[in-house]
Write a protein that holds these residues in place. Structure first.
Motif, short mmCIF file in Angstrom:
data_model
loop_
_atom_site.label_atom_id
_atom_site.label_comp_id
_atom_site.label_asym_id
_atom_site.label_seq_id
_atom_site.Cartn_x
_atom_site.Cartn_y
_atom_site.Cartn_z
N ARG A 1 0.80 -1.14 -0.15
CA ARG A 1 0.15 -0.24 0.08
C ARG A 1 0.81 1.33 0.08
O ARG A 1 0.67 2.12 -0.81
N ASN A 2 1.84 1.08 0.96
CA ASN A 2 2.98 2.42 0.81
C ASN A 2 4.10 2.16 1.01
O ASN A 2 4.70 1.17 1.79
N PHE A 3 4.99 2.02 -0.19
CA PHE A 3 6.43 1.50 -0.34
C PHE A 3 7.21 1.87 0.92
O PHE A 3 7.52 2.99 1.01
N ARG A 4 7.99 0.95 1.23
CA ARG A 4 9.17 1.13 2.21
C ARG A 4 10.24 0.88 1.34
O ARG A 4 10.50 -0.30 0.72
N THR A 5 11.35 1.65 1.34
CA THR A 5 12.50 1.62 0.85
C THR A 5 13.54 0.25 1.27
O THR A 5 13.17 -0.08 2.34
N LYS A 6 14.20 -0.23 0.41
CA LYS A 6 15.22 -1.43 1.05
C LYS A 6 15.77 -1.08 2.15
O LYS A 6 15.75 -1.68 3.38
N ALA A 7 16.41 0.35 2.58
CA ALA A 7 17.05 0.79 3.57
C ALA A 7 15.89 0.71 4.77
O ALA A 7 16.44 0.27 6.02
N GLU A 8 14.82 1.10 4.59
CA GLU A 8 13.97 1.00 5.76
C GLU A 8 13.46 -0.36 5.94
O GLU A 8 13.45 -0.29 7.24
N VAL A 9 13.35 -1.16 5.15
CA VAL A 9 13.14 -2.59 5.53
C VAL A 9 14.30 -3.34 6.35
O VAL A 9 13.98 -3.72 7.19
N LEU A 10 15.42 -2.93 5.97
CA LEU A 10 16.48 -3.20 6.62
C LEU A 10 16.52 -2.73 8.09
O LEU A 10 16.86 -3.53 9.05
N THR B 1 14.34 -4.91 -6.45
CA THR B 1 14.90 -5.78 -7.65
C THR B 1 14.93 -7.11 -6.93
O THR B 1 15.00 -7.11 -5.74
N THR B 2 15.45 -8.12 -7.77
CA THR B 2 15.63 -9.34 -7.19
C THR B 2 16.82 -9.30 -6.19
O THR B 2 16.91 -10.13 -5.11
N ASP B 3 17.82 -8.55 -6.55
CA ASP B 3 18.95 -8.41 -5.76
C ASP B 3 18.72 -7.67 -4.47
O ASP B 3 19.13 -8.03 -3.32
N ASP B 4 17.91 -6.87 -4.42
CA ASP B 4 17.36 -6.19 -3.27
C ASP B 4 16.79 -7.24 -2.32
O ASP B 4 17.23 -7.30 -1.01
N LEU B 5 15.99 -7.90 -2.86
CA LEU B 5 15.26 -9.03 -2.02
C LEU B 5 16.15 -10.07 -1.58
O LEU B 5 16.02 -10.31 -0.39
N HIS B 6 17.10 -10.45 -2.42
CA HIS B 6 18.41 -11.35 -1.98
C HIS B 6 19.02 -10.89 -0.85
O HIS B 6 19.21 -11.58 0.35
N GLU B 7 18.99 -9.64 -0.87
CA GLU B 7 19.94 -8.55 0.52
C GLU B 7 19.14 -8.66 1.63
O GLU B 7 19.61 -8.89 2.55
N ILE B 8 17.84 -8.39 1.41
CA ILE B 8 16.94 -8.25 2.50
C ILE B 8 16.78 -9.67 3.27
O ILE B 8 16.97 -9.83 4.45
N VAL B 9 16.70 -10.85 2.37
CA VAL B 9 16.77 -12.22 3.07
C VAL B 9 17.95 -12.48 3.70
O VAL B 9 18.03 -13.08 4.77
N ALA B 10 19.09 -11.98 3.11
CA ALA B 10 20.50 -12.60 3.78
C ALA B 10 20.68 -11.41 4.92
O ALA B 10 21.18 -11.98 6.03
N TYR B 11 20.27 -10.20 4.80
CA TYR B 11 20.50 -9.57 6.07
C TYR B 11 19.56 -9.83 7.45
O TYR B 11 19.99 -10.16 8.41
N ALA B 12 18.34 -10.53 6.89
CA ALA B 12 17.32 -11.00 8.10
C ALA B 12 18.03 -12.24 8.55
O ALA B 12 18.05 -12.53 9.68
N ALA B 13 18.46 -13.13 7.68
CA ALA B 13 19.10 -14.51 8.29
C ALA B 13 20.34 -14.36 9.07
O ALA B 13 20.48 -15.10 9.92
N GLU B 14 20.99 -13.24 9.05
CA GLU B 14 22.07 -12.93 9.73
C GLU B 14 21.76 -12.47 11.03
O GLU B 14 22.58 -12.47 12.01
N ARG B 15 20.44 -12.36 11.41
CA ARG B 15 19.92 -11.95 12.54
C ARG B 15 18.78 -12.92 13.03
O ARG B 15 18.02 -12.51 13.77
N SER B 16 18.95 -14.08 12.53
CA SER B 16 18.08 -15.21 12.87
C SER B 16 16.42 -14.90 12.68
O SER B 16 15.50 -15.37 13.27
N ILE B 17 16.26 -14.17 11.53
CA ILE B 17 14.82 -13.86 11.04
C ILE B 17 14.50 -14.30 9.78
O ILE B 17 15.46 -14.41 8.88
#
Length: 469
Positions: free
Chosen positions: A108-117, A181-197
């Motif tokens: 509904r309201n987009f949050r940037t990659k940095a905001e998701v991280l 982008t696909t790379d953005d989402l890969h980054e979000i997933v990896a960043y979360a995994a490093e924090r056990s999420i």
């Protein structure tokens, strides 16, 4: 120096000992498979710290506990003091529920990659372990898919947005959009995994799909008026056409999703489908079955329980907790996320300065008082929801989510017995300063700051309305 009685969420057991340990300290890492999953034991002495954990997640959670004990300044982005200490003692801790989630609506309201991280960091601080990322809806599509360029060219933005409450006529005249982008989402997933999420993606079907239909009209019913990405909030009657062509499209989308998200659970929505037919139900069941052939389980909202021939799924019980036992009886697992308890977009007071008074009135104490009524091995856990129709900036997300998400974190992690009178001073005197250090613009306990009000959007009614849409 902070003591053990400042920790949030509250640990299972604490044995204080005399003395303190300088921080940062030498930490001896050990593994004990006998501890519960995500569990840990901290043995803090003047000479150092022994951290014993069941797994990497347990080590992550133990580190968050040590940060809390060392004081609010340890949550700043850079050190401003070299002198910290933690109290000596033994902490044994593990979570009550294995699914401790929060949904973030970026459709509904987009949050940037940095905001998701940043949001992931805030989940980690609170020992929450699932980010449910709501990626698509009537008002926007936020993931690129190979072979379908119009999903980002057309479906990812709308020409304007509704101002104010459900069914209001005003629009702001401002284009809004964005996608990952696909790379953005890969980054979000990896960043979360490093924090056990774990990041659980959701592609909502067959309703909440108007943005996709605007990009590819053949996915929806024929209409004389050209399709556009929706500029309204609420529940749209625009549904995907349950045809083989639509299923081909969905398989392509989900095949791409599966290459990005290793989560064993993948969200497919299935909620709020006015005018749905049996064919729409079969579309949901077929998609869930297809995900099963790919080694994943579908997450669907509790409306899907009305569909025949569902494979075993994870059901989000949002309309009421009665859906929980019904889902378990039908052979599914359950995540408890009832709208009348843990929807954090709902208003926090009836004060006239409260921003856009949406839905039920749910104060911090109301949220903390939520006691999951369903238990057992098929109840995976609890999840808060941050729907974003009226949260058009990261500051508004902060205001809606915190400190109520702190209460949800304690519900999800700590033993069942809770006392708001005991929780409140821990939050007020010790945890809110941590949020201050993190730069979180939470709602003050005594009401919004002047800049957190929204006098430009006067309330039209205070009646409770369901805004799950």
């Amino acid at each position: 120096m902070p003591g053990f009685d400042t920790l949030l969420p509250r640990p299972v057991s604490v044995t204080p000992l005399p003395g303190t340990c300088p921080w940062p300290a030498e930490i001896e890492m050990r593994t004990d498979a006998a501890l519960p999953a995500e569990g840990y034991r901290l043995e803090i002495t003047p000479g150092g710290i022994v951290l014993t954990a069941a797994d990497q997640a347990g080590r992550t959670h133990a580190q968050q506990t040590l940060r809390q004990l060392a004081g609010p300044d340890t949550f700043r982005a850079a050190a401003i003091s070299a002198e910290h200490a933690v109290p000596c003692g033994v902490i044994e801790d593990y979570p009550r529920f294995r699914w401790r989630g929060c949904l973030l609506d970026v459709a509904r309201n987009f949050r940037t990659k940095a905001e998701v991280l940043r949001f992931i960091d805030l989940l980690a601080v609170h020992k929450l372990n699932v980010l449910h990322l709501h990626l698509t809806d009537d008002q926007g599509w936020r993931i690129e898919v190979p072979g379908y360029p119009r999903l980002t060219e057309i479906a990812s933005w709308r020409k304007e947005s509704m101002v104010g409450r459900h069914d209001g006529p005003a629009r702001d005249g401002q284009p809004h959009g964005g996608y990952y982008t696909t790379d953005d989402l890969h980054e979000i997933v990896a960043y979360a995994a490093e924090r056990s999420i774990t990041v659980v993606p959701e592609i909502d079907v067959p309703g909440h799909a108007r943005a996709a239909i605007a990009a590819y009209p053949e996915l929806g019913p024929e209409t004389e008026t050209p399709w556009e990405v929706w500029t309204s909030w609420g529940v749209s009657t625009s549904l995907l056409d349950p045809t083989p062509h639509t299923m081909e499209f969905l398989r392509a989308v989900f095949d791409h999703v599966l290459t990005i998200f290793p989560s064993p659970v993948i969200g497919i929505g299935g909620d709020e489908v006015p005018g749905a037919t049996a064919a729409h139900g079969r579309l949901v069941a077929d998609l869930a079955t297809y995900l099963g052939t790919q080694g994943r389980r579908a997450f669907g909202w509790d409306e899907v329980l009305d569909t025949d021939a569902l494979p075993p799924m994870v059901i989000g019980a949002w309309r009421d907790e009665a859906a929980g036992p019904r889902a378990v009886t039908a052979g599914h697992d359950v995540v408890l996320c009832p709208e009348d308890h843990v929807y954090l977009d709902h208003r926090q007071s009836d004060h006239p300065d409260e921003p856009i008074p949406v839905g039920y009135l749910r104060t911090l104490e109301d949220v903390y008082s939520y006691a999951p009524a369903v238990d057992g091995p098929h109840v995976l856990g609890v999840q808060a929801q941050v729907w974003s129709e009226h949260l058009d900036s990261v500051r508004r997300v902060d205001y809606a989510a915190f400190p109520r998400l702190c209460a949800v974190a304690e519900i999800a992690w700590s033993p069942a017995h809770r006392d708001f009178a005991e929780f409140l001073p821990r939050l007020r005197d010790h945890h809110l300063p941590r949020l201050d250090a993190l730069g979180v613009e939470y709602r003050p306990l005594d009401g919004p700051h002047p800049w957190q009000t929204r006098p430009d959007v006067p309330p039209t009614s205070h009646r409770p309305i369901a805004l799950r849409a």
